[in-house]
Scaffold this motif. Structure first.
Motif, PDB file in Angstrom:
ATOM      1  N   PHE A  40      42.973 -17.678  22.210  1.00 43.68           N
ATOM      2  CA  PHE A  40      42.565 -16.475  21.481  1.00 43.68           C
ATOM      3  C   PHE A  40      43.278 -16.375  20.147  1.00 43.68           C
ATOM      4  O   PHE A  40      44.502 -16.484  20.070  1.00 43.68           O
ATOM      5  CB  PHE A  40      42.873 -15.220  22.305  1.00 43.68           C
ATOM      6  N   LYS A  41      42.472 -16.179  19.076  1.00 42.28           N
ATOM      7  CA  LYS A  41      43.047 -15.892  17.773  1.00 42.28           C
ATOM      8  C   LYS A  41      42.269 -14.751  17.138  1.00 42.28           C
ATOM      9  O   LYS A  41      41.057 -14.605  17.349  1.00 42.28           O
ATOM     10  CB  LYS A  41      43.103 -17.117  16.869  1.00 42.28           C
ATOM     11  N   ALA A  42      42.984 -13.931  16.377  1.00 42.54           N
ATOM     12  CA  ALA A  42      42.357 -12.765  15.758  1.00 42.54           C
ATOM     13  C   ALA A  42      43.120 -12.401  14.495  1.00 42.54           C
ATOM     14  O   ALA A  42      44.294 -12.748  14.332  1.00 42.54           O
ATOM     15  CB  ALA A  42      42.338 -11.589  16.721  1.00 42.54           C
ATOM     16  N   GLY A  43      42.438 -11.691  13.617  1.00 43.37           N
ATOM     17  CA  GLY A  43      43.061 -11.261  12.377  1.00 43.37           C
ATOM     18  C   GLY A  43      42.134 -10.379  11.582  1.00 43.37           C
ATOM     19  O   GLY A  43      41.233  -9.738  12.142  1.00 43.37           O
ATOM     20  N   ILE A  44      42.341 -10.383  10.277  1.00 38.80           N
ATOM     21  CA  ILE A  44      41.525  -9.555   9.399  1.00 38.80           C
ATOM     22  C   ILE A  44      40.770 -10.431   8.404  1.00 38.80           C
ATOM     23  O   ILE A  44      41.204 -11.525   8.049  1.00 38.80           O
ATOM     24  CB  ILE A  44      42.357  -8.507   8.645  1.00 38.80           C
ATOM     25  N   GLU A  45      39.652  -9.906   7.994  1.00 41.34           N
ATOM     26  CA  GLU A  45      38.817 -10.541   6.970  1.00 41.34           C
ATOM     27  C   GLU A  45      38.651  -9.531   5.861  1.00 41.34           C
ATOM     28  O   GLU A  45      38.312  -8.373   6.114  1.00 41.34           O
ATOM     29  CB  GLU A  45      37.460 -10.897   7.570  1.00 41.34           C
TER      30      GLU A  45
END
Length: 176
Positions: A40-45
């Motif tokens: 799992f990877k997540a962040g902002i765009e």
């Protein structure tokens, strides 16, 4: 970033994309993501010309095996050329390197387009040209694009883009 097989301790990645002759929302795009778990990877765009900040995430819910494709759920801003909207998708991807002896990896997806309020069906194929070079042909469910990525060491990559197989673009990415 399109760089595969890196095995360093990098948990963060950042990319900047510029594409020519697109709507403001698509011209500049910045993504900062963290690898929270191996799956799992997540962040902002950030799409600065549209004053838009959104969530970007990928969760591999089924790992690829010799007989089974990987299944990845994810979200990001909608496809290039849409004025707004979030996309939610399920992607099925399988490396055929062991089976065919060439580094080729096709994928197919089903994606909910918030901008178009309908399902679209992206697909494509990635080909490893060498250990540090890959090429990809992809259809985002509406238009076809091409990319060519060169990795520089384990931390940097540059991707040349052909949006709609015509308009130039570039993505620069790093892991840290």
């Amino acid at each position: 970033m399109g760089v595969r097989g890196t095995s360093d301790d990098s948990r963060w990645e950042a990319t900047y994309r510029y594409v020519d002759d697109q709507i403001d929302r698509a011209t500049h795009r910045i993504i900062v993501m963290r690898q929270w778990t191996p799956a799992f990877k997540a962040g902002i765009e950030v799409n600065p010309a549209a004053d838009e900040i959104g969530l970007v995430a990928n969760w591999r819910i089924v790992a690829e095996t010799r007989r089974r494709p990987a299944v990845i759920l994810g979200t990001s801003s909608d496809r290039i050329g849409t004025p707004a909207g979030q996309s939610y998708y399920a992607t099925f991807a399988k490396s055929l390197h062991r089976e065919l002896g060439i580094p080729i990896a096709p994928y197919a997806a089903v994606s909910w387009s918030g901008a178009e309020d309908r399902f679209i069906f992206p697909f494509g194929v990635s080909v490893g040209v060498s250990e540090r070079v890959s090429a990809m042909l992809q259809n985002d469910g509406v238009h076809t694009h091409a990319s060519f990525t060169v990795a520089f060491g384990r931390r940097w990559a540059v991707t040349l883009l052909a949006i709609g197989l015509e308009e130039p673009g570039i993505t620069i990415g790093t892991r840290f």
